[in-house]
Design a protein around this motif. Sequence first.
Motif, PDB file in Angstrom:
ATOM      1  N   HIS B  10       0.849  -1.187   0.000  1.00 33.58           N
ATOM      2  CA  HIS B  10       0.000   0.000   0.000  1.00 33.58           C
ATOM      3  C   HIS B  10       0.887   1.240   0.000  1.00 33.58           C
ATOM      4  N   ARG B  36      -2.686  -1.928 -14.415  1.00 37.30           N
ATOM      5  CA  ARG B  36      -3.333  -1.102 -13.389  1.00 37.30           C
ATOM      6  C   ARG B  36      -4.836  -1.387 -13.411  1.00 37.30           C
ATOM      7  N   MET B  39     -10.641   1.063  -9.352  1.00 31.92           N
ATOM      8  CA  MET B  39     -11.740   0.395  -8.646  1.00 31.92           C
ATOM      9  C   MET B  39     -12.895   0.000  -9.554  1.00 31.92           C
ATOM     10  N   SER B  87      -4.549   6.932  -8.816  1.00 37.17           N
ATOM     11  CA  SER B  87      -4.944   5.978  -7.769  1.00 37.17           C
ATOM     12  C   SER B  87      -5.477   4.704  -8.389  1.00 37.17           C
ATOM     13  N   VAL B  89      -4.916   0.017  -8.179  1.00 38.92           N
ATOM     14  CA  VAL B  89      -4.041  -1.092  -7.816  1.00 38.92           C
ATOM     15  C   VAL B  89      -3.143  -1.400  -8.998  1.00 38.92           C
ATOM     16  N   THR B 112       0.156  -3.369  -5.725  1.00 32.23           N
ATOM     17  CA  THR B 112       0.382  -2.218  -4.848  1.00 32.23           C
ATOM     18  C   THR B 112      -0.841  -1.325  -4.968  1.00 32.23           C
ATOM     19  N   ARG B 113      -1.491  -1.090  -3.828  1.00 32.99           N
ATOM     20  CA  ARG B 113      -2.651  -0.199  -3.832  1.00 32.99           C
ATOM     21  C   ARG B 113      -2.148   1.211  -3.616  1.00 32.99           C
ATOM     22  N   THR B 115      -2.881   5.194  -3.389  1.00 33.88           N
ATOM     23  CA  THR B 115      -3.902   6.213  -3.147  1.00 33.88           C
ATOM     24  C   THR B 115      -3.229   7.572  -3.193  1.00 33.88           C
TER      25      THR B 115
END
Lengths: 111, 117
Positions: B10, B36, B39, B87, B89, B112-113, B115
């Motif tokens: 993260h 990538r 969401m 943003s 993942v 890897t998330r 944000t």
Amino acid sequence: GQQVMQIPQYQHVQEGEDFTTYCNSSTTLSNIQWYKQRPGGHPVFLIQLVKSGEVKKQKRLTFQFGEAKKNSSLHITATQTTDVGTYFCAPFMDSNYQLIWGAGTKLIIKP
Amino acid sequence: EAGVTQFPSHSVIEKGQTVTLRCDPISGHDNLYWYRRVMGKEIKFLLHFVKESKQDESGMPNNRFLAERTGGTYSTLKVQPAELEDSGVYFCASSQGRAVLYNSPLHFGNGTRLTVT
């Protein structure tokens, strides 16, 4: 560009019911892979289909490739809690030899 | 065998900052891919390395993204400066042969998330 549509986006089922996800393309596909991603996890390879009309089975999972090689489906018989996750189709893009991905179908088991 | 590993798992950064993601592929896998997923949307291809060479970087969104694979082992993906729309993942995957052409499945890392606030 080449695109793939995967439906439905979500499917809620009771445990023991069947589940199906469909992958459709406007163009003919060379081959297609299917992946499963568990909640919080990463995509894991399930299978690759190559031949027109091909049907492959893995226990309760049945994968089909359409006769025209423009669509594919994944059917799960008698779902179990371990089947929960998002199922992605990933056809092969001829133009640059890369996989393109559907948006995924999320399988949710009703409590 | 050890799987594909990604670091960090993260990352939370502010707009304008820099972040570097790392991927260690499965040993012996010449092919390394970055993807990538925003969401709920599809997984988008970013680029593909064969050993240390960039085979295809057609999916890289813009020049704020820089990927390297020095020595053909691990790879890094740097985002500089980060924007809010970055943003998502970021997944790394590796394969022994060229995926699909040789029936060579992709092996994914846990992602890897990222944000960006």
